[in-house]
Design an enzyme around this catalytic site. Structure first.
Site: not given
Length: 288
Positions: A88, A64, A140-141, A158-161, A165
């Site tokens: 988070d 972060h 949705d981004g 700050d996306c997931t893999d 989603p």
């Protein structure tokens, strides 16, 4: 002594990592993904989505700090910041430490992640959700960046893999939308995986981002939680000078900001843009 339960990450087929589970705090399927938060003696509280570790209390500060302070201090006078994802709250926590920032918009697709993390990961968000500069948008981004009338100086994805989603946040439609709502000399950064194991992600992001920005590159940080070595962050802007600022300039801005960090410092900032040769070669081999 009874053997502890183990939680195994499912990101890779042929190798991976596991965590001993001392206590499951929360485990449910939200509207968009499977979410688990559990306690581990070595890493503290751990959050995973769809079988992939997203963050731990032990080392989240590295990720972060590097995702926020690198673009914000490189920009130098960012007033309006957009966070895509980040449910988070730790990315928000770090952005709120920049007192010159006037507005912080966070777009999170999954309201469940936000509510559960506020309850179970309080050290991540550290009451940053109560900052008066903050606005939460559940959307949705891709839709947001292509529809909003707001503009931003820094966008942090700050996306997931790129599975589930998070997949849409690695598409040309998303990058084009980010360019659309980014102010002149604005900076876009994004999580881009561990390049030694996920090199195609970096190559794909570089190719797509280069259609919309004149200066596209990467910077890196060592984050133990993300199995495989060095985490890579995408960087895109139309101000080519911002990636090459001297350590002295960053040092002056860092001192003026009053920030106290555990990983980030001005020397780390400039050094982070030095990429290993295998990644340089992989990017150079791609057709322009």
């Amino acid at each position: 002594m009874a053997e502890k339960k183990q939680w195994h990450e499912t990101l890779h087929d042929q190798f991976g990592q596991y965590f001993a589970v001392d206590n499951v705090l929360y485990h449910e399927k939200t509207d968009h993904q499977d979410l688990i938060i559990f306690e581990n003696a070595a890493f503290g509280r751990v959050m995973a989505l769809d079988g992939v570790v997203q963050t731990t209390e032990r080392d989240e500060f590295i990720y972060h700090e590097m995702m926020t302070h690198v673009p914000l201090l490189a920009h130098g006078h960012a007033k309006h910041v957009l966070i895509i994802g980040g449910g988070d709250g730790a990315m928000l926590r770090e952005v709120t430490r920049h007192k010159n920032v006037e507005s912080i918009t966070m777009v999170e697709i999954d309201a469940g992640v936000v509510s559960f993390c506020r309850q179970y990961l309080p050290n991540h968000n550290a009451d940053s959700y109560d900052d008066p500069r903050f606005k939460l948008v559940i959307d949705d981004g891709v839709n947001f960046v292509n529809q909003t009338s707001q503009t931003f100086d820094v966008i942090i994805s700050d996306c997931t893999d790129p599975i589930g989603p998070g997949e849409s946040l690695f598409t040309s439609a998303f990058y084009e939308g980010c360019k659309r709502c980014l102010n002149p000399s604005g900076i876009f950064v994004a999580q881009n995986g561990v390049c030694f194991l996920q090199q195609e992600e970096a190559i794909d992001s570089h190719r797509k981002l280069s259609h919309y920005f004149s200066d596209v590159g990467f910077y890196q940080a060592a984050i133990p939680t993300y199995y495989g070595g060095i985490m890579t962050f995408a960087w895109a802007t139309d101000n080519d000078a911002l990636r090459h600022l001297s350590t002295e300039i960053i040092q002056a801005r860092f001192l003026a900001s009053g920030l106290k960090c555990r990983y980030y410092n001005p020397a780390i900032h400039t050094a982070a843009f030095a990429l290993p040769q295998y990644l340089q070669d992989a990017l150079a081999s791609q057709p322009s």
